[in-house]
Motif scaffolding. Sequence first.
Motif, PDB file in Angstrom:
ATOM      1  N   HIS A   1       0.815  -1.210   0.000  1.00 62.99           N
ATOM      2  CA  HIS A   1       0.000   0.000   0.000  1.00 62.99           C
ATOM      3  C   HIS A   1       0.855   1.270   0.000  1.00 62.99           C
ATOM      4  N   VAL A   2       2.143   1.117   0.291  1.00 58.20           N
ATOM      5  CA  VAL A   2       3.008   2.295   0.341  1.00 58.20           C
ATOM      6  C   VAL A   2       3.065   3.016  -1.005  1.00 58.20           C
ATOM      7  N   PRO A   3       3.328   2.325  -2.121  1.00 55.09           N
ATOM      8  CA  PRO A   3       3.346   3.034  -3.412  1.00 55.09           C
ATOM      9  C   PRO A   3       1.998   3.633  -3.783  1.00 55.09           C
ATOM     10  N   LEU A   4       0.910   3.007  -3.334  1.00 50.92           N
ATOM     11  CA  LEU A   4      -0.407   3.582  -3.606  1.00 50.92           C
ATOM     12  C   LEU A   4      -0.564   4.905  -2.871  1.00 50.92           C
ATOM     13  N   ARG A   5      -0.104   4.923  -1.632  1.00 54.30           N
ATOM     14  CA  ARG A   5      -0.155   6.160  -0.855  1.00 54.30           C
ATOM     15  C   ARG A   5       0.697   7.237  -1.516  1.00 54.30           C
ATOM     16  N   LEU A   6       1.883   6.844  -1.988  1.00 51.01           N
ATOM     17  CA  LEU A   6       2.770   7.799  -2.659  1.00 51.01           C
ATOM     18  C   LEU A   6       2.157   8.306  -3.961  1.00 51.01           C
ATOM     19  N   ALA A   7       1.446   7.442  -4.667  1.00 50.74           N
ATOM     20  CA  ALA A   7       0.813   7.850  -5.929  1.00 50.74           C
ATOM     21  C   ALA A   7      -0.211   8.949  -5.685  1.00 50.74           C
ATOM     22  N   ILE A   8      -0.949   8.834  -4.583  1.00 49.88           N
ATOM     23  CA  ILE A   8      -1.933   9.864  -4.253  1.00 49.88           C
ATOM     24  C   ILE A   8      -1.235  11.187  -3.985  1.00 49.88           C
ATOM     25  N   GLU A   9      -0.111  11.130  -3.265  1.00 47.92           N
ATOM     26  CA  GLU A   9       0.648  12.349  -2.991  1.00 47.92           C
ATOM     27  C   GLU A   9       1.224  12.935  -4.286  1.00 47.92           C
ATOM     28  N   LYS A  10       1.710  12.063  -5.181  1.00 52.48           N
ATOM     29  CA  LYS A  10       2.348  12.538  -6.409  1.00 52.48           C
ATOM     30  C   LYS A  10       1.357  13.244  -7.336  1.00 52.48           C
ATOM     31  N   LEU A  11       0.110  12.835  -7.307  1.00 53.06           N
ATOM     32  CA  LEU A  11      -0.889  13.508  -8.135  1.00 53.06           C
ATOM     33  C   LEU A  11      -1.015  14.961  -7.708  1.00 53.06           C
ATOM     34  N   TYR A  12      -0.962  15.186  -6.412  1.00 53.46           N
ATOM     35  CA  TYR A  12      -1.017  16.549  -5.886  1.00 53.46           C
ATOM     36  C   TYR A  12       0.227  17.328  -6.325  1.00 53.46           C
ATOM     37  N   ALA A  13       1.401  16.669  -6.295  1.00 49.92           N
ATOM     38  CA  ALA A  13       2.638  17.318  -6.731  1.00 49.92           C
ATOM     39  C   ALA A  13       2.559  17.705  -8.207  1.00 49.92           C
ATOM     40  N   TYR A  14       1.915  16.868  -9.010  1.00 48.52           N
ATOM     41  CA  TYR A  14       1.738  17.150 -10.442  1.00 48.52           C
ATOM     42  C   TYR A  14       1.029  18.490 -10.640  1.00 48.52           C
ATOM     43  N   SER A  15      -0.047  18.696  -9.887  1.00 45.42           N
ATOM     44  CA  SER A  15      -0.809  19.938 -10.054  1.00 45.42           C
ATOM     45  C   SER A  15      -0.008  21.152  -9.609  1.00 45.42           C
ATOM     46  N   ASN A  16       0.894  20.974  -8.632  1.00 48.35           N
ATOM     47  CA  ASN A  16       1.721  22.090  -8.174  1.00 48.35           C
ATOM     48  C   ASN A  16       2.746  22.497  -9.227  1.00 48.35           C
ATOM     49  N   GLN A  17       3.160  21.558 -10.059  1.00 47.26           N
ATOM     50  CA  GLN A  17       4.184  21.844 -11.060  1.00 47.26           C
ATOM     51  C   GLN A  17       3.616  22.246 -12.416  1.00 47.26           C
ATOM     52  N   LEU A  18       2.332  21.988 -12.648  1.00 50.66           N
ATOM     53  CA  LEU A  18       1.730  22.351 -13.928  1.00 50.66           C
ATOM     54  C   LEU A  18       1.503  23.854 -13.973  1.00 50.66           C
ATOM     55  N   PRO A  19       2.106  24.583 -14.922  1.00 48.69           N
ATOM     56  CA  PRO A  19       1.931  26.037 -14.980  1.00 48.69           C
ATOM     57  C   PRO A  19       0.458  26.428 -15.074  1.00 48.69           C
ATOM     58  N   GLY A  20       0.063  27.348 -14.192  1.00 50.41           N
ATOM     59  CA  GLY A  20      -1.287  27.865 -14.236  1.00 50.41           C
ATOM     60  C   GLY A  20      -2.307  27.050 -13.494  1.00 50.41           C
ATOM     61  N   ALA A  21      -1.930  25.868 -12.999  1.00 46.84           N
ATOM     62  CA  ALA A  21      -2.909  25.029 -12.310  1.00 46.84           C
ATOM     63  C   ALA A  21      -3.117  25.506 -10.884  1.00 46.84           C
ATOM     64  N   ARG A  22      -2.046  25.455 -10.079  1.00 47.63           N
ATOM     65  CA  ARG A  22      -2.187  25.886  -8.692  1.00 47.63           C
ATOM     66  C   ARG A  22      -1.291  27.073  -8.363  1.00 47.63           C
ATOM     67  N   HIS A  23      -0.375  27.413  -9.264  1.00 49.13           N
ATOM     68  CA  HIS A  23       0.510  28.551  -9.046  1.00 49.13           C
ATOM     69  C   HIS A  23       0.547  29.393 -10.313  1.00 49.13           C
ATOM     70  N   GLY A  24       1.418  30.367 -10.356  1.00 46.17           N
ATOM     71  CA  GLY A  24       1.444  31.312 -11.464  1.00 46.17           C
ATOM     72  C   GLY A  24       1.645  30.644 -12.813  1.00 46.17           C
ATOM     73  N   ARG A  25       0.997  31.216 -13.814  1.00 42.97           N
ATOM     74  CA  ARG A  25       1.093  30.667 -15.165  1.00 42.97           C
ATOM     75  C   ARG A  25       2.324  31.264 -15.841  1.00 42.97           C
ATOM     76  N   TYR A  26       3.503  30.800 -15.375  1.00 42.40           N
ATOM     77  CA  TYR A  26       4.769  31.353 -15.835  1.00 42.40           C
ATOM     78  C   TYR A  26       5.149  30.865 -17.227  1.00 42.40           C
ATOM     79  N   ALA A  27       4.453  29.826 -17.718  1.00 42.08           N
ATOM     80  CA  ALA A  27       4.714  29.292 -19.057  1.00 42.08           C
ATOM     81  C   ALA A  27       3.428  28.695 -19.597  1.00 42.08           C
ATOM     82  N   GLU A  28       3.397  28.491 -20.906  1.00 41.51           N
ATOM     83  CA  GLU A  28       2.238  27.851 -21.521  1.00 41.51           C
ATOM     84  C   GLU A  28       2.239  26.367 -21.148  1.00 41.51           C
TER      85      GLU A  28
END
Length: 282
Positions: A212-239
């Motif tokens: 279950h550890v990798p499943l737990r990490l996968a849930i966390e990583k989805l959140y990290a994805y949104s933090n790194q996508l420009p314009g999703a959760r932070h400034g739209r510094y790039a297209e």
Amino acid sequence: MSFADRFGYTRPEPQRTQIERDSDAVRLVLWNAVSRDGKSPLAAYRKLCEYSQQLPDANIWSDTYADEFARLLLDQMTWLDVYDALEAEASTMKGQSRAELQKSVNRALSRSGIAYEMRDGRFEFYEPVANEFETRHDEDEAIASLTDEFEPVRKQYQNALRNLRSMPANLEGAVADALNALEAVAKIIEGKPHATLGDVARNLFPGSPGYHVPLRLAIEKLYAYSNQLPGARHGRYAEPDIAHAETVMVVRMAGAILTFLVTLYRGEATAGSSGSDFDFEF
């Protein structure tokens, strides 16, 4: 519930937008349905008055006289009204006649490049692969689970679906709202306004097997994805370089996790038939 309410649209302005023009082929299908393939403009006029919530003029009593007024009514209907009217028409039909209407509607939608289809008399977002793998309604399960204290989250996740299904789609907005909805669930579950999805994920599956550890990490990583996508959760510094299919996957995954977390929170999920001797819990 009307087409506009289900997909989160507001009534458009009177001027014809691109989607109004794209929907002209669909409008023609409605004309054929209400006029009995052009044989009765008077029947079309009366039907279109009903769908436009107007009283029919008693002085319009012949097909010849009704034709101009019926076509004017049809032209004045918004595309949302046209879609609602087609659903209403389909609801009165059965068997082959209904199948033929749906075939005509879907042919017009495909020809116009509009990402909807009519299934069982109702318009749905067009996702042939999701149909094949029976995943197209995962979002609906998430919406259904977000009741009571999760009602505010329901509205945010609906915003994600609205952004995803709008024309044109707001892809980064869809990701942002979907993951913000997940974060909101975390705050409710933890009972802390500053809680994050990571806080909840770290408390998942206490004492469970290591897989279950990798499943737990996968849930966390989805959140990290949104933090790194420009314009999703932070400034739209790039297209943002994100495809529609990718956004659908993220929104759908977020919905599945929402359903899972809420189910755990309510104590409704157990290992059951898996053969394990532990309950899924926080």
